[in-house]
Design an enzyme around this catalytic site. Structure first.
Site, PDB file in Angstrom:
ATOM      1  N   TYR A 226     -12.417  -1.454  -3.449  1.00 10.98           N
ATOM      2  CA  TYR A 226     -12.927  -1.577  -2.083  1.00 10.98           C
ATOM      3  C   TYR A 226     -14.447  -1.400  -2.022  1.00 10.98           C
ATOM      4  O   TYR A 226     -14.984  -1.062  -0.958  1.00 10.98           O
ATOM      5  CB  TYR A 226     -12.233  -0.572  -1.167  1.00 10.98           C
ATOM      6  CG  TYR A 226     -10.865  -1.033  -0.684  1.00 10.98           C
ATOM      7  CD1 TYR A 226     -10.720  -2.206   0.052  1.00 10.98           C
ATOM      8  CD2 TYR A 226      -9.719  -0.285  -0.952  1.00 10.98           C
ATOM      9  CE1 TYR A 226      -9.476  -2.628   0.509  1.00 10.98           C
ATOM     10  CE2 TYR A 226      -8.469  -0.699  -0.498  1.00 10.98           C
ATOM     11  CZ  TYR A 226      -8.362  -1.879   0.240  1.00 10.98           C
ATOM     12  OH  TYR A 226      -7.126  -2.288   0.693  1.00 10.98           O
TER      13      TYR A 226
ATOM     14  N   THR B 158      -5.512  -7.091  10.595  1.00 10.61           N
ATOM     15  CA  THR B 158      -5.767  -5.797   9.958  1.00 10.61           C
ATOM     16  C   THR B 158      -5.175  -4.654  10.775  1.00 10.61           C
ATOM     17  O   THR B 158      -4.539  -3.741  10.228  1.00 10.61           O
ATOM     18  CB  THR B 158      -7.290  -5.586   9.802  1.00 10.61           C
ATOM     19  OG1 THR B 158      -7.848  -6.714   9.127  1.00 10.61           O
ATOM     20  CG2 THR B 158      -7.593  -4.308   9.048  1.00 10.61           C
TER      21      THR B 158
ATOM     22  N   HIS C 106      -2.211  -5.347   1.485  1.00  9.28           N
ATOM     23  CA  HIS C 106      -3.517  -5.985   1.290  1.00  9.28           C
ATOM     24  C   HIS C 106      -3.300  -7.450   0.976  1.00  9.28           C
ATOM     25  O   HIS C 106      -2.326  -7.806   0.311  1.00  9.28           O
ATOM     26  CB  HIS C 106      -4.247  -5.325   0.106  1.00  9.28           C
ATOM     27  CG  HIS C 106      -5.449  -6.121  -0.357  1.00  9.28           C
ATOM     28  ND1 HIS C 106      -6.672  -6.032   0.260  1.00  9.28           N
ATOM     29  CD2 HIS C 106      -5.579  -7.056  -1.342  1.00  9.28           C
ATOM     30  CE1 HIS C 106      -7.523  -6.872  -0.343  1.00  9.28           C
ATOM     31  NE2 HIS C 106      -6.879  -7.503  -1.316  1.00  9.28           N
TER      32      HIS C 106
ATOM     33  N   GLU D 265      -9.640 -10.204  -7.844  1.00  9.01           N
ATOM     34  CA  GLU D 265      -8.705  -9.107  -7.584  1.00  9.01           C
ATOM     35  C   GLU D 265      -7.473  -9.196  -8.493  1.00  9.01           C
ATOM     36  O   GLU D 265      -6.941  -8.163  -8.921  1.00  9.01           O
ATOM     37  CB  GLU D 265      -8.304  -9.112  -6.106  1.00  9.01           C
ATOM     38  CG  GLU D 265      -9.463  -8.716  -5.193  1.00  9.01           C
ATOM     39  CD  GLU D 265      -9.134  -8.801  -3.712  1.00  9.01           C
ATOM     40  OE1 GLU D 265     -10.035  -8.517  -2.897  1.00  9.01           O
ATOM     41  OE2 GLU D 265      -8.000  -9.146  -3.354  1.00  9.01           O
TER      42      GLU D 265
ATOM     43  N   ASN E  72      -1.984   0.180   6.769  1.00  8.85           N
ATOM     44  CA  ASN E  72      -1.477  -1.089   7.291  1.00  8.85           C
ATOM     45  C   ASN E  72      -0.604  -1.859   6.298  1.00  8.85           C
ATOM     46  O   ASN E  72      -0.557  -3.084   6.330  1.00  8.85           O
ATOM     47  CB  ASN E  72      -2.631  -1.932   7.853  1.00  8.85           C
ATOM     48  CG  ASN E  72      -3.661  -2.267   6.805  1.00  8.85           C
ATOM     49  OD1 ASN E  72      -3.530  -1.870   5.650  1.00  8.85           O
ATOM     50  ND2 ASN E  72      -4.677  -3.011   7.190  1.00  8.85           N
TER      51      ASN E  72
ATOM     52  N   LYS F  70       0.830  -1.210   0.000  1.00 11.75           N
ATOM     53  CA  LYS F  70       0.000   0.000   0.000  1.00 11.75           C
ATOM     54  C   LYS F  70       0.869   1.268   0.000  1.00 11.75           C
ATOM     55  O   LYS F  70       2.077   1.217   0.274  1.00 11.75           O
ATOM     56  CB  LYS F  70      -0.936  -0.030   1.206  1.00 11.75           C
ATOM     57  CG  LYS F  70      -1.991  -1.157   1.131  1.00 11.75           C
ATOM     58  CD  LYS F  70      -2.966  -1.069   2.307  1.00 11.75           C
ATOM     59  CE  LYS F  70      -4.026  -2.159   2.223  1.00 11.75           C
ATOM     60  NZ  LYS F  70      -4.997  -2.053   3.353  1.00 11.75           N
TER      61      LYS F  70
ATOM     62  N   PHE G 282     -15.181   4.321   7.348  1.00  6.04           N
ATOM     63  CA  PHE G 282     -13.805   4.656   6.964  1.00  6.04           C
ATOM     64  C   PHE G 282     -13.580   4.647   5.453  1.00  6.04           C
ATOM     65  O   PHE G 282     -12.459   4.863   4.987  1.00  6.04           O
ATOM     66  CB  PHE G 282     -12.815   3.708   7.652  1.00  6.04           C
ATOM     67  CG  PHE G 282     -13.029   2.231   7.353  1.00  6.04           C
ATOM     68  CD1 PHE G 282     -12.620   1.666   6.163  1.00  6.04           C
ATOM     69  CD2 PHE G 282     -13.653   1.409   8.292  1.00  6.04           C
ATOM     70  CE1 PHE G 282     -12.810   0.315   5.897  1.00  6.04           C
ATOM     71  CE2 PHE G 282     -13.849   0.055   8.028  1.00  6.04           C
ATOM     72  CZ  PHE G 282     -13.427  -0.489   6.825  1.00  6.04           C
TER      73      PHE G 282
ATOM     74  N   ARG H 242      -2.347 -14.331   4.348  1.00  3.91           N
ATOM     75  CA  ARG H 242      -2.955 -13.625   5.485  1.00  3.91           C
ATOM     76  C   ARG H 242      -2.212 -13.958   6.786  1.00  3.91           C
ATOM     77  O   ARG H 242      -2.107 -13.117   7.680  1.00  3.91           O
ATOM     78  CB  ARG H 242      -4.458 -13.898   5.564  1.00  3.91           C
ATOM     79  CG  ARG H 242      -5.193 -13.236   4.382  1.00  3.91           C
ATOM     80  CD  ARG H 242      -6.687 -13.085   4.596  1.00  3.91           C
ATOM     81  NE  ARG H 242      -7.018 -12.124   5.614  1.00  3.91           N
ATOM     82  CZ  ARG H 242      -7.460 -10.882   5.389  1.00  3.91           C
ATOM     83  NH1 ARG H 242      -7.587 -10.422   4.156  1.00  3.91           N
ATOM     84  NH2 ARG H 242      -7.759 -10.087   6.394  1.00  3.91           N
TER      85      ARG H 242
HETATM   86  P1  ADP Z   1      -8.066  -6.600   5.553  1.00  9.83           P
HETATM   87  O1  ADP Z   1      -7.229  -5.674   4.683  1.00  9.83           O
HETATM   88  O2  ADP Z   1      -7.265  -7.144   6.702  1.00  9.83           O
HETATM   89  O3  ADP Z   1      -8.756  -7.668   4.759  1.00  9.83           O
HETATM   90  P2  ADP Z   1     -10.667  -5.263   5.713  1.00  9.83           P
HETATM   91  O4  ADP Z   1     -10.996  -5.968   4.436  1.00  9.83           O
HETATM   92  O5  ADP Z   1     -11.615  -5.389   6.851  1.00  9.83           O
HETATM   93  O6  ADP Z   1      -9.206  -5.693   6.241  1.00  9.83           O
HETATM   94  O7  ADP Z   1     -10.491  -3.700   5.421  1.00  9.83           O
HETATM   95  C1  ADP Z   1      -9.900  -3.245   4.243  1.00  9.83           C
HETATM   96  C2  ADP Z   1      -8.950  -2.122   4.591  1.00  9.83           C
HETATM   97  O8  ADP Z   1      -9.701  -1.018   5.109  1.00  9.83           O
HETATM   98  C3  ADP Z   1      -7.946  -2.446   5.692  1.00  9.83           C
HETATM   99  O9  ADP Z   1      -6.814  -3.164   5.237  1.00  9.83           O
HETATM  100  C4  ADP Z   1      -7.584  -1.053   6.186  1.00  9.83           C
HETATM  101  O10 ADP Z   1      -6.678  -0.377   5.294  1.00  9.83           O
HETATM  102  C5  ADP Z   1      -8.947  -0.355   6.117  1.00  9.83           C
HETATM  103  N1  ADP Z   1      -9.677  -0.466   7.390  1.00  9.83           N
HETATM  104  C6  ADP Z   1     -10.277  -1.575   7.892  1.00  9.83           C
HETATM  105  N2  ADP Z   1     -10.859  -1.324   9.081  1.00  9.83           N
HETATM  106  C7  ADP Z   1     -10.611  -0.024   9.339  1.00  9.83           C
HETATM  107  C8  ADP Z   1     -10.941   0.859  10.425  1.00  9.83           C
HETATM  108  N3  ADP Z   1     -11.653   0.441  11.478  1.00  9.83           N
HETATM  109  N4  ADP Z   1     -10.535   2.156  10.361  1.00  9.83           N
HETATM  110  C9  ADP Z   1      -9.837   2.596   9.299  1.00  9.83           C
HETATM  111  N5  ADP Z   1      -9.486   1.832   8.234  1.00  9.83           N
HETATM  112  C10 ADP Z   1      -9.860   0.539   8.265  1.00  9.83           C
HETATM  113 MG    MG Z   2     -10.209  -7.498   3.311  1.00  5.89          MG
END
Ligand code: ADP
Ligand code: MG
Length: 140
Positions: free
Chosen positions: A50, A92, A116, A127, A113, A10, A58, A86
């Site tokens: 997304y 996350t 992805h 994807e 973070n 990212k 968010f 993962r």
């Molecule tokens: P992951 O990337 O671990 O699969 P999610 O699919 O739930 O997580 O969320 C997609 C992305 O959205 C996350 O990687 C992160 O960048 C962002 N995100 C998720 N939850 C939050 C949150 N509570 N506040 C801000 N950003 C978030």
């Molecule tokens: Mg996800």
């Protein structure tokens, strides 16, 4: 169980110069990089990628973040690739990520973070196709 997943380094991690270190961790963990490219996501593309999160509070900040600089999508191969990746990246929220995971070591926050990873074989294929045409993916 599928053998491919879509990873993205990212914009936070690319911007801090961590691309090479993260790619090294991925390769060291036994993944084969089938395709990789530096991408500047448009707002439309980030919203599309997304879309499943569009009702989340968010979402707008997430799209701002994903369009704040270049990112690096990669198609990866590994036995049970989705779960293997993962596990390598961790939770996350980096505050909850296990020691030795990529997010523990490189992520700034739950939003920024670092990486992805696809969450299912079905989404992995969708994807990968979002970023790469079939002829851009190495067929091993
Ligand atoms: P992951 O990337 O671990 O699969 P999610 O699919 O739930 O997580 O969320 C997609 C992305 O959205 C996350 O990687 C992160 O960048 C962002 N995100 C998720 N939850 C939050 C949150 N509570 N506040 C801000 N950003 C978030
Ligand atoms: Mg996800």
């Amino acid at each position: 169980m599928g053998n491919r997943t879509l990873a993205i380094i990212k914009p936070d991690a690319v911007g801090k110069g961590h691309t090479g270190k993260i790619m090294d961790r991925i390769i060291s963990d036994g993944f084969t990089i089938l395709g990789a490219r530096l991408v500047y996501l448009t707002r439309e593309k980030a919203e599309g990628f997304y879309a499943v999160h569009k009702e989340r509070p968010f979402f707008n900040d997430l799209v701002d973040f994903m369009t704040s600089g270049p990112c690096m999508p990669m198609a990866l191969e590994h036995e049970g690739a989705v779960n293997a990746f993962r596990t390598l990246i961790g939770a996350t929220n980096p505050a909850e990520a296990d020691e030795g995971t990529i997010r523990k070591d490189f992520a700034e926050s739950v939003q920024n973070n670092a990486v992805h990873g696809s969450d299912s074989d079905e989404n992995a294929e969708k994807e990968i196709a979002f970023f790469f045409t079939p002829d851009e993916i190495h067929q091993s």
